[in-house]
Design a protein around this motif. Structure first.
Motif, PDB file in Angstrom:
ATOM      1  N   THR A 159       0.815  -1.213   0.000  1.00 49.49           N
ATOM      2  CA  THR A 159       0.000   0.000   0.000  1.00 49.49           C
ATOM      3  C   THR A 159       0.852   1.269   0.000  1.00 49.49           C
ATOM      4  O   THR A 159       0.385   2.319  -0.416  1.00 49.49           O
ATOM      5  N   ARG A 160       2.115   1.140   0.426  1.00 55.52           N
ATOM      6  CA  ARG A 160       2.958   2.345   0.427  1.00 55.52           C
ATOM      7  C   ARG A 160       3.136   2.879  -0.991  1.00 55.52           C
ATOM      8  O   ARG A 160       3.385   4.055  -1.193  1.00 55.52           O
TER       9      ARG A 160
ATOM     10  N   GLN B 179      -7.181  -1.418  -9.217  1.00 53.19           N
ATOM     11  CA  GLN B 179      -6.563  -1.981 -10.415  1.00 53.19           C
ATOM     12  C   GLN B 179      -5.551  -3.060 -10.025  1.00 53.19           C
ATOM     13  O   GLN B 179      -5.528  -4.144 -10.606  1.00 53.19           O
ATOM     14  N   ALA B 180      -4.745  -2.760  -9.028  1.00 52.21           N
ATOM     15  CA  ALA B 180      -3.743  -3.710  -8.550  1.00 52.21           C
ATOM     16  C   ALA B 180      -4.428  -4.974  -8.034  1.00 52.21           C
ATOM     17  O   ALA B 180      -3.958  -6.094  -8.257  1.00 52.21           O
TER      18      ALA B 180
ATOM     19  N   TYR C 146      -2.925  -6.526   1.948  1.00 49.58           N
ATOM     20  CA  TYR C 146      -2.495  -5.149   1.708  1.00 49.58           C
ATOM     21  C   TYR C 146      -1.610  -4.694   2.841  1.00 49.58           C
ATOM     22  O   TYR C 146      -1.953  -4.889   3.999  1.00 49.58           O
ATOM     23  N   GLY C 147      -0.479  -4.077   2.507  1.00 53.93           N
ATOM     24  CA  GLY C 147       0.383  -3.561   3.568  1.00 53.93           C
ATOM     25  C   GLY C 147       1.840  -3.797   3.245  1.00 53.93           C
ATOM     26  O   GLY C 147       2.239  -3.774   2.088  1.00 53.93           O
TER      27      GLY C 147
ATOM     28  N   GLN D 194       2.488 -12.388   9.532  1.00 50.77           N
ATOM     29  CA  GLN D 194       1.026 -12.401   9.601  1.00 50.77           C
ATOM     30  C   GLN D 194       0.398 -13.653   8.994  1.00 50.77           C
ATOM     31  O   GLN D 194      -0.298 -14.408   9.674  1.00 50.77           O
ATOM     32  N   ILE D 195       0.667 -13.906   7.718  1.00 52.08           N
ATOM     33  CA  ILE D 195       0.023 -15.049   7.061  1.00 52.08           C
ATOM     34  C   ILE D 195       0.505 -16.392   7.642  1.00 52.08           C
ATOM     35  O   ILE D 195      -0.313 -17.250   7.946  1.00 52.08           O
ATOM     36  N   PRO D 196       1.821 -16.569   7.831  1.00 53.72           N
ATOM     37  CA  PRO D 196       2.251 -17.854   8.401  1.00 53.72           C
ATOM     38  C   PRO D 196       1.575 -18.167   9.735  1.00 53.72           C
ATOM     39  O   PRO D 196       1.223 -19.311  10.002  1.00 53.72           O
TER      40      PRO D 196
END
Length: 163
Positions: free
Chosen positions: A50-51, A66-67, A96-97, A106-108
């Motif tokens: 998001t940056r 779009q992304a 996002y991030g 986070q995901i793991p």
């Protein structure tokens, strides 16, 4: 050793970060092979940084949309490819991030990942100077195994290392 109930290490949930780069493509192909060998489920992750959209004074939601659309399409192609290659369980996630934190932590944690597979770089030398490589960060900070892919499925280098 065989008869002693020695269990081979088997990965159950393998996460691969795909971002459309050539390195990510190699990582994906390896991930598919490893998932098949381990009969593991495959988690395909695309992180939208998001940056990248915050230079325009405010968060540019049109660019972000779009992304997101591109990421959805790409993940859906990868998913189909993995299924056709014989991986039975394939899940896709768009987040996002900050890619570093999301991929390393986070995901793991959310998804009980036991192996993270990443392409070697995806950044040019200048970007690496400023943001540091995602793969370096993940290697240092993930709590599960991390495989950094530098070669193709035949373990051959596919690009020269002169940066």
């Amino acid at each position: 050793m065989e008869g002693r109930g020695v269990m081979l290490q088997q990965y159950q949930k393998i996460m691969v970060a795909v971002d459309g780069s050539n390195e990510a493509e190699l990582a994906f192909q390896k991930a598919v092979n490893i998932a098949k060998r381990n009969e593991a489920s495959l988690l395909l992750v695309h992180v939208i940084d998001t940056r990248a959209f915050q230079d325009v004074n405010s968060f540019d939601s049109m660019l972000a949309d779009q992304a997101t659309e591109l990421a959805k399409q790409s993940l859906s192609d990868y998913r189909e490819n993995a299924k056709n290659s014989g991986v039975e369980q394939v899940e896709t996630v768009i987040e996002y991030g900050s890619p570093k934190l999301i991929i390393a932590k986070q995901i793991p944690q959310d998804k009980d990942v036991d192996l993270i597979i990443l392409g070697a770089t995806g950044l040019n030398a200048v970007e690496r100077l400023f943001i540091g490589s995602v793969s370096e960060y993940v290697t240092r900070n993930a709590s599960c195994d991390v495989l950094i892919v530098r070669t193709d499925v035949e373990n051959k280098r596919t690009y020269n290392e002169e940066e």
